[in-house]
Write a protein that holds these residues in place. Structure first.
Motif, short mmCIF file in Angstrom:
data_model
loop_
_atom_site.label_atom_id
_atom_site.label_comp_id
_atom_site.label_asym_id
_atom_site.label_seq_id
_atom_site.Cartn_x
_atom_site.Cartn_y
_atom_site.Cartn_z
N TYR A 1 114.82 -5.12 -25.75
CA TYR A 1 116.22 -4.92 -25.36
C TYR A 1 116.58 -3.44 -25.40
CZ TYR A 1 117.78 -9.76 -25.03
OH TYR A 1 117.99 -11.05 -24.62
N LYS A 2 116.14 -2.75 -26.43
CA LYS A 2 116.48 -1.33 -26.56
C LYS A 2 115.86 -0.51 -25.43
CE LYS A 2 116.34 2.44 -29.90
NZ LYS A 2 117.72 2.86 -29.72
N LYS A 3 114.59 -0.78 -25.11
CA LYS A 3 113.90 -0.02 -24.07
C LYS A 3 114.49 -0.27 -22.69
CE LYS A 3 109.29 0.52 -26.06
NZ LYS A 3 107.88 0.14 -25.89
N SER A 4 114.90 -1.52 -22.43
CA SER A 4 115.40 -1.85 -21.10
C SER A 4 116.86 -1.48 -20.90
CB SER A 4 115.22 -3.35 -20.83
OG SER A 4 116.06 -4.10 -21.67
#
Length: 56
Positions: A29-32
């Motif tokens: 979630y953080k990367k996307s």
């Protein structure tokens, strides 16, 4: 790392481990850039313990 290595009077210990499935979900979630709402994710409640306020 150079700063840590320059401190000769301190001994540093490192511990490595595999990421849990829950950590992988959060990192994805953080990367996307998607909004992370832990209550909206279908967690596998047979393998993790969720806070009581999240349980249905």
């Amino acid at each position: 790392m150079k700063r840590l290595e320059s401190q000769k009077d301190v001994t540093w210990a490192w511990q490595l481990r595999k990421m849990t499935r829950e950590e992988k979900v959060v990192l994805d979630y953080k990367k996307s850039g998607k909004k992370y709402d832990p209550k909206a994710i279908p967690w596998d409640t047979t393998t993790i313990i969720l806070p009581k306020v999240w349980k249905k």
